[in-house]
Design a protein around this motif. Sequence first.
Motif, short mmCIF file in Angstrom:
data_model
loop_
_atom_site.label_atom_id
_atom_site.label_comp_id
_atom_site.label_asym_id
_atom_site.label_seq_id
_atom_site.Cartn_x
_atom_site.Cartn_y
_atom_site.Cartn_z
N GLU A 310 0.86 -1.17 0.00
CA GLU A 310 0.00 0.00 0.00
C GLU A 310 0.90 1.22 0.00
OE1 GLU A 310 -3.21 0.20 2.78
OE2 GLU A 310 -3.39 -1.98 2.87
N ASP A 311 0.93 1.96 -1.08
CA ASP A 311 1.79 3.12 -1.21
C ASP A 311 1.03 4.21 -1.93
OD1 ASP A 311 3.73 5.03 -1.78
OD2 ASP A 311 5.31 3.53 -1.98
N PRO A 312 0.46 5.18 -1.19
CA PRO A 312 -0.35 6.23 -1.83
C PRO A 312 0.44 7.04 -2.87
CG PRO A 312 -0.69 6.19 0.55
CD PRO A 312 0.45 5.27 0.28
N LYS A 313 1.73 7.26 -2.62
CA LYS A 313 2.53 8.05 -3.56
C LYS A 313 2.61 7.36 -4.91
CE LYS A 313 7.18 9.99 -4.19
NZ LYS A 313 8.54 10.09 -3.60
N ARG A 314 2.91 6.06 -4.88
CA ARG A 314 2.97 5.31 -6.14
C ARG A 314 1.60 5.24 -6.79
NH1 ARG A 314 6.61 0.34 -3.72
NH2 ARG A 314 8.66 1.34 -3.89
N GLY A 315 0.58 5.01 -5.96
CA GLY A 315 -0.77 4.93 -6.51
C GLY A 315 -1.20 6.21 -7.18
N LEU A 316 -0.87 7.36 -6.56
CA LEU A 316 -1.23 8.65 -7.15
C LEU A 316 -0.52 8.87 -8.47
CD1 LEU A 316 -2.70 11.35 -6.91
CD2 LEU A 316 -0.73 12.23 -5.61
N TYR A 317 0.76 8.51 -8.55
CA TYR A 317 1.52 8.67 -9.79
C TYR A 317 0.87 7.85 -10.91
CZ TYR A 317 5.65 9.17 -12.80
OH TYR A 317 6.51 9.48 -13.82
#
Length: 644
Positions: A310-317
């Motif tokens: 779960e990594d919001p930064k990667r998901g947002l990118y």
Amino acid sequence: MTGAMIAELGHILLISALIIAVFQTVLPLWGAHQKDKALMAFGSRAAILQALALIGAFALLTTAFVTSDFSVLLAADHSHTAKPLLYKITGVWANHEGSILLWVLILAIYGAMVPIFGKALPDSLKARAIGIQGLLCAGFLGFVLFTSNPFERISPMPQEGLGLNPLLQDPGLAFHPPFLYLGYVGFSLSFSFACAALIEGKVDAIWARWLRPWVLLAWSFMTIGITLGSLWAYYELGWGGWWMWDPVENVSFMPWLAGTALLHSISVLGTRHTLPSWTVLLAITTFSLSLIGTFVVRSGLLMSVHTFAEDPKRGLYLLVLLAIYTGAALWLYGLRAKELRSQNQFEPVSRSGALVINNLLLVVATATVFLGTFYPVFVEAVFNYRMGSNGEGYFNMTFIPIMSLLILVMGFGPLLKWERDKWPRLKTILPRLLLPAMAIVLLAAIFGKSFFAALGLGLAGYLAIGVLLAIRNRRQQIKQQTAAFWGFVFGHLGLAVVTMAITVMVVWGADKADRVQIGETIELGAYEFTLTDVTESQRDNYAFIRARIDVSKNGHALDPLFSERRYYPARQMWTSEAGLDFKIKDTIFAAINDKTENGWVMRVYHHPMIVWIWIGGLMIALAGFISLADRRLRLRDETEAVMS
């Protein structure tokens, strides 16, 4: 080569690939706009050079894993000196950073194949497609470098690595992800050529004829990947089933369904010169669904055994990339769709009409899976209520009826003429198709005593009979039939086999779980499973408890099964390894879990015909590769492309 050199050189190659991808995007697109042949030709060289840079980077990362170079953080986190060589290699992509590097590598290789195999393409179309492929690569290379650098170093260097996730220490991991990615990413070419054709305002049979083999290749690889993934989950995760409607299973299944629709649509476009607008939309949608799958796996949006983290930064990118690529393609489609006129109209009662119905049902099936997968996310986001994933019940109630209708169309569609068919001819065809299928339904209902068995076996028989009638109709010219025809035969027979196997397993399969002491037995139908012995031992990178389970059927002894509970100290993790006896007719499955005061928890399964699910899946994949041999898909030079 030292670890520092591996990390730094690999990083330099990634940066170089990004720079090349930017030039690959800008210069050929501008060259096509200006009709500058030199700039258009540069795109071809850039695509090949970018692929070579990424091959070098991936080879360096693999070297770090194989040599246990723990100065590279990724190797330290996912490798171990005691691991077998196979798992050191597969460990390269058994993590987020390595898997996304493999994703980009395959993306670049597909881009490089365009100039290598597309010499007969018009220069402007080829340049624009290469430019858009470069744009896709640039976005994902940025993702790798800014959020997921596989060459990040660690200091001080640990003496030992953490090892690979025990669930992934299986030979299936060596093949399942690469095949799946070859499918996922392969649909990028259909996306790039769809966008290039929209820019040029021309989608015709020549475009369809060149693109069809690439769609076939991606679709075939994805079929293999999904089939191997189902098999791996069955014996490694101990699910005891061939499919669980896991959210990440679903997001790989959706582009396969859309890709199947695209494959049939592009066939109609190449043969009958119809459905250009619809085909382009399917090409955009299929790759967009692949991007959604990549986003889901790496963002943690949907919880699954497949998600990396779960990594919001990667998901947002990734969400931004998805919005840019899909949004721009749909905007372009909105501008140009009216210009894509069909040269011919299809008749409803014809093979073309059946393929259109086939397409609509596949799209509805895709939408059904999409809704069932993402509706819980929507509810939580809007109403702040966590409802959990939709289970098997939802998909059985919605997906099965759609697929049943699809099989009905697949059975009679190939028996129709491409042009308008007439009722007198249909009156002679339909009884030959329906009467044997109805006999199968009746026999299954009487002897199987199950409505579901009668329906499933009837549909499987109906589809197989349709294929046999298609062969019979061409028996006088059977030696002259094309590879595409034999691809159709294998593909439809493969689906009939899968339908039959699923039906038999669901209706007549059985399972049971109980606590047993050594010497005690679990009875399951005609089978008896006896826990005979439990021993402990040690291997290089794990300790294990091994159970011997003796099996008999109707009093006759069969080969024993051996199930293990393994403990991996590097990860401080336990896994269960099932004992399996795969047979063409019956598969039996036994696994031990934790020991309690009342004995060992043991689960046993009897799954008739389950092996045929995977055999049928591989038959479907083989159908795609057979169709690739069709000589009509080859454009040897520009003259042939123009004259075809």
